[in-house]
Design an enzyme around this catalytic site. Sequence first.
Site, mmCIF file in Angstrom:
data_model
loop_
_atom_site.group_PDB
_atom_site.id
_atom_site.type_symbol
_atom_site.label_atom_id
_atom_site.label_comp_id
_atom_site.label_asym_id
_atom_site.label_seq_id
_atom_site.Cartn_x
_atom_site.Cartn_y
_atom_site.Cartn_z
ATOM 1 N N LYS A 95 12.687 2.072 91.831
ATOM 2 C CA LYS A 95 13.260 0.783 91.437
ATOM 3 C C LYS A 95 13.782 0.885 90.017
ATOM 4 O O LYS A 95 13.096 1.398 89.128
ATOM 5 C CB LYS A 95 12.186 -0.321 91.500
ATOM 6 N N LYS A 119 6.231 0.661 83.779
ATOM 7 C CA LYS A 119 6.317 -0.805 83.773
ATOM 8 C C LYS A 119 5.835 -1.378 85.100
ATOM 9 O O LYS A 119 5.043 -2.331 85.131
ATOM 10 C CB LYS A 119 7.765 -1.237 83.509
ATOM 11 N N LYS A 131 16.431 4.869 87.409
ATOM 12 C CA LYS A 131 17.468 4.291 86.553
ATOM 13 C C LYS A 131 18.779 4.968 86.886
ATOM 14 O O LYS A 131 18.804 6.127 87.309
ATOM 15 C CB LYS A 131 17.138 4.517 85.075
ATOM 16 N N ASP A 171 21.721 -4.031 84.960
ATOM 17 C CA ASP A 171 21.262 -3.576 83.664
ATOM 18 C C ASP A 171 22.416 -3.803 82.687
ATOM 19 O O ASP A 171 23.311 -4.611 82.966
ATOM 20 C CB ASP A 171 20.843 -2.098 83.734
ATOM 21 N N THR A 219 13.727 -12.298 83.144
ATOM 22 C CA THR A 219 13.313 -11.483 82.004
ATOM 23 C C THR A 219 12.998 -12.365 80.809
ATOM 24 O O THR A 219 11.975 -12.192 80.136
ATOM 25 C CB THR A 219 14.395 -10.447 81.648
ATOM 26 N N ASN A 250 22.265 -12.571 78.881
ATOM 27 C CA ASN A 250 21.405 -13.204 79.883
ATOM 28 C C ASN A 250 19.966 -13.370 79.374
ATOM 29 O O ASN A 250 19.396 -14.452 79.413
ATOM 30 C CB ASN A 250 21.432 -12.373 81.161
ATOM 31 N N SER A 378 12.514 -9.232 90.650
ATOM 32 C CA SER A 378 13.254 -8.356 91.565
ATOM 33 C C SER A 378 12.396 -8.013 92.779
ATOM 34 O O SER A 378 12.874 -7.979 93.920
ATOM 35 C CB SER A 378 13.674 -7.067 90.844
#
Length: 445
Positions: A95, A119, A131, A171, A219, A250, A378
């Site tokens: 992820k 994380k 990523k 991202d 976030t 954002n 997510s």
Amino acid sequence: MSKKPDAPDVVEATETGAEQASPTPHSAVESFYNVHIAQLQRALAVAGLEEHVRLILSQPKNEVIVNFPVRMDDGHFELFTGYRIQHNDVMGPYKGGIRFHHEVTLDEVKALAALMTYKCALLNVPFGGAKGGIRMNPRQYSERELERITRRFTHDLGNNIGPEYDIPAPDVGTNSQIMVWMMDTYMNMHNAHDKNAQRRIVTGKSLTSGGSRGREKATGQGVVYCIQEWAEEQGFRLDGCTYTLQGFGNVGSHTAQILSRLGAVLVAVQDHTGTIANPDGIYPGKLNHHVEKHGGVGGYKGARPIYDEAFWEVECDICIPAALELQITEEVARKLKARVVVEAANGPTTLAGEEVMMERGIEVIPDMMANAGGVVVSYFEWIQNKRSESWQLQEVDSRLHFMMKNAYHEMRAFARERNVDNRTAALAVAIARINAVYVERGVFP
């Protein structure tokens, strides 16, 4: 090259907390991997890790690099380089976000993929870490070109991503529209009989195309939950406190709007268009309207412009870096006049900067804790798609708060028991969780 007239504004992140701010030197970005390795070594020293697990975590499981041509609007072709780094999947499917940025490098993406592994483990989200990115400046391309770039990248990734294998998200430089293009491309490449279920191939989608309520602010909401837990632990009153914010995309804008409802006062903001300050307070809602209209905080009439370097010298209770990596250097850390730094961005602090803040008694809530709200929601989006459900906002926020609060207090308990800083504690808690899985499962064959 200037931004084309029909190019959409896609310079904000929604999963990992990074947003565009003032330019970061190439050398700074290239050293981000080394900073991550040094931070990890500190955590490994207190995590009680088995030697074979240390070896496994030292490198990503898979590194996918694709070079692909795309036809531009004027008919000429450009060749793009795209990456997908899959660090570890022992806790669940890979992820992590996809970033479109002109300074994307292999080492940077490797470090960010590893951070996603830790994380997710820290937050008890059953995902591994990945990523991806394309080395490009999205401002230089039209919407039609961005769509073709996105679709071709998705096509070339092929079976290296999948709804139960590797799930991308937005991202830096990407947004919900780009995720919808990725989803649609993947769905058209695979089994038509399972088409609707494949919406969970990506998260961070628009509500119309299967996204989750609360995903856009997730976030920022997670950042605020961490600040609330810190304030309660310290006996600190948020109503009337002051804070500064680097990055107003954002993550930054939602963080500011949620904090304003708690009575906190925004006194300085910085992004790629400039730096503004007002000791009497900047209204996040009005600033957000200005940014939507003008593309940045520069020129906002409700505050005065100041030099970029002066941003870090503004007196405040809470400093929130919500932009790119390695912004808080040793020099910056010596200027800071804040009680706590809350890392809404990924890796905003250099090793020397962190050392100075420790010496000065400035507490740090690290990135892998502070900006984890994006990956948590997510996960909620992925679950909703998988179950064909649609949760109400109250349920999303309640579940997010529960997971953020638990992880925060696990981090703080470890930090107190072992007398280590919060970042080392957060990494150590995550690593210990991964280690326990490897010890129990063993290593095949």
